[in-house]
Design an enzyme around this catalytic site. Structure first.
Site, short mmCIF file in Angstrom:
data_model
loop_
_atom_site.label_atom_id
_atom_site.label_comp_id
_atom_site.label_asym_id
_atom_site.label_seq_id
_atom_site.Cartn_x
_atom_site.Cartn_y
_atom_site.Cartn_z
N ASP A 39 0.93 -1.33 0.45
CA ASP A 39 -0.47 -0.62 -0.17
C ASP A 39 1.15 1.01 0.28
O ASP A 39 2.35 0.83 0.92
CB ASP A 39 -0.75 0.22 1.29
CG ASP A 39 -2.47 0.81 1.29
OD1 ASP A 39 -3.05 0.54 0.80
OD2 ASP A 39 -2.10 2.13 1.46
N ASP B 51 3.82 2.36 -4.71
CA ASP B 51 3.07 3.82 -4.74
C ASP B 51 2.74 2.95 -6.79
O ASP B 51 3.70 2.72 -7.24
CB ASP B 51 4.19 4.79 -5.36
CG ASP B 51 2.89 6.63 -6.21
OD1 ASP B 51 2.10 5.33 -6.55
OD2 ASP B 51 3.80 7.32 -5.74
N VAL B 52 1.40 2.25 -6.68
CA VAL B 52 0.76 1.60 -8.29
C VAL B 52 1.47 2.83 -9.04
O VAL B 52 1.15 2.17 -10.47
CB VAL B 52 -0.09 1.04 -7.82
CG1 VAL B 52 -0.60 0.58 -7.19
CG2 VAL B 52 -1.35 2.51 -8.36
N TYR C 67 -13.60 9.20 -12.74
CA TYR C 67 -12.74 7.33 -11.99
C TYR C 67 -14.35 6.95 -13.36
O TYR C 67 -13.48 5.92 -13.32
CB TYR C 67 -14.18 7.66 -11.39
CG TYR C 67 -13.93 6.40 -10.03
CD1 TYR C 67 -12.72 5.95 -9.70
CD2 TYR C 67 -14.88 6.24 -10.09
CE1 TYR C 67 -12.73 5.17 -8.95
CE2 TYR C 67 -15.49 4.77 -9.73
CZ TYR C 67 -13.73 4.09 -8.64
OH TYR C 67 -13.79 2.98 -7.70
N LYS D 63 -12.28 2.86 -14.86
CA LYS D 63 -12.47 1.67 -13.96
C LYS D 63 -13.68 1.05 -15.71
O LYS D 63 -13.00 -0.15 -15.95
CB LYS D 63 -13.62 2.14 -13.35
CG LYS D 63 -13.70 2.53 -11.64
CD LYS D 63 -12.20 1.48 -11.82
CE LYS D 63 -12.02 1.63 -10.11
NZ LYS D 63 -10.71 1.03 -9.54
N THR E 158 -16.82 1.96 3.29
CA THR E 158 -14.89 1.62 3.52
C THR E 158 -14.27 3.82 3.24
O THR E 158 -15.03 4.43 3.33
CB THR E 158 -14.29 1.60 1.60
OG1 THR E 158 -14.78 1.84 0.91
CG2 THR E 158 -14.94 0.78 1.46
#
Ligand code: NAP
Length: 257
Positions: A32, A55-56, A145, A149, A180
C-alpha cells in the site's frame, strides 16, 4: 502455500481481501501507499503476513514490490489490485491534474501491477482487479473515475487473453457502493446516500467483506474456468440509475453552480 499479494491492501476492500485470503491459509503481502497502515494490518494478521510500501503510479516501485516478493516469499499465485482514488468534478470544471490523478492510480496502476505481476506469477495463478459499477454505468461528476474503471475492465480482458497461455486467469470484480474510507464522503452530502440506496434493489450498501468473498472465489480453484470475466456486486444497482452527484452537490451550494 499460496502467496497472495494484495495491492491497496491496507484499507477497505483490500484489507478485507487480505484478511480473508490469510484466514484461508495464504501467505499475504499487504502492499500500500500507506506503509504505516500496511504494517499495522500485517501485524494484526501475525504470521504469514508482511507489509510492503508501493506506489502503483511509479513503475520502479511496482517492479520492486514484485521482485521483493519473489526474493522473500517466492513467485505469487494470487495478485489482487485494489488501489484506487476518485477525484470528482464535471468535465467542464475538472482540472487536468484531477483527471490524471484518477487515471494514474486506477488505470495506469492496474496496468503496472498486471505488467510486473504477470512476469513473476506462477503458471496457473490469478490476477483480480477491482473495477467498479462505474466501469459500465455513467455518473455525472465522475468522468475520470468512470473512464478509468471502464479501462480497467477492458485491460482485464486483454490480460486474460495474453496470460491465458500460462493458465493465468485475470478477472474483475465490479462493486457498487461499499462502505470504506473511500466512500466516507458520501454521507457528508445531504440526500446522496439515500439516493444510492433507493437505486439498489437490496436497499443497502455493501460491506468490504462481501467483496472479499467474491475476490477469494475468483482467486480459488472454484473459479478454475473463469477468465476475462467481470462479476457485478452492487445490491442490484446496475438495474437502475446512478445517483446524480452534481445535482446533490449543487443543492448544497446553489449559488455556486
Ligand atoms: P480505500 O479504503 O480508500 O482503499 C484504497 C487503498 O489504496 C488505500 O489504502 C490507499 O492508500 C491505497 N492507494 C491509493 N493510492 C495508491 C497508490 N498510488 N499506490 C498504492 N496504493 C494506493 O478504498 P476502497 O473503497 O477499499 O477501494 C478499493 C478499490 O475498490 C478501489 O480500486 C476502488 O476504486 C474500488 N471500488 C470501491 C468502491 C466503494 O464503494 N468503496 C466501489 C467500487 C469500486 P491511501 O489511504 O494512502 O490513499
Amino acid at each position: 502455500m499460496n502467496i497472495a499479494v494484495v495491492v491497496g491492501g491496507a484499507s477497505g476492500i483490500g484489507w478485507a481481501t487480505a484478511a480473508l485470503l490469510h484466514a484461508r491459509g495464504a501467505s499475504v503481502v499487504i502492499a500500500d501507499l500507506d506503509f504505516a497502515a500496511a504494517q499495522q494490518r500485517a501485524a494484526d494478521l501475525g504470521e504469514r503476513a508482511r507489509a510492503c510500501e508501493v506506489d502503483v503510479t511509479d513503475e520502479s516501485s511496482v517492479e520492486a514490490l514484485f521482485a521483493g516478493v519473489v526474493a522473500q516469499e517466492g513467485p505469487p499465485g494470487t495478485v489482487v489490485e485494489c488501489a484506487g482514488v476518485s477525484v470528482p468534478g464535471a468535465i467542464t470544471d475538472l482540472d487536468l491534474a484531477g483527471w490524471k490523478g484518477t487515471l494514474d492510480v486506477c488505470l495506469t496502476g492496474a496496468f503496472l501491477v498486471m505488467k510486473h505481476a504477470g512476469r513473476v506469477l506462477q503458471d496457473g495463478g490469478s490476477i483480480t482487479t477491482i473495477a467498479s459499477l462505474n466501469g459500465r454505468q455513467p455518473a455525472r461528476g465522475m468522468a475520470s473515475y468512470c473512464a478509468a474503471k471502464a479501462g480497467v475492465l477492458m485491460l482485464t480482458e486483454v490480460a486474460a487473453l495474453e496470460l491465458g497461455v500460462r493458465g493465468i486467469r485475470v478477472n474483475a470484480v465490479s462493486p457498487g457502493l461499499v462502505d470504506t474510507p473511500m466512500t466516507a464522503g458520501v454521507g457528508l452530502v445531504p440526500g446522496l446516500r439515500e439516493d444510492y440506496l433507493e437505486n439498489m434493489p437490496l436497499g443497502r450498501a455493501g460491506r468490504p467483506e462481501e467483496v472479499a468473498e467474491v475476490v477469494a472465489f475468483l482467486a480459488s480453484d472454484a473459479a478454475s474456468w473463469m477468465t476475462g470475466a467481470t462479476i457485478d456486486l452492487n445490491g442490484g444497482a446496475h438495474t437502475r440509475r446512478y445517483p446524480d452527484l452534481l445535482a446533490h452537490i449543487a443543492a448544497m451550494a446553489p449559488d455556486q453552480h
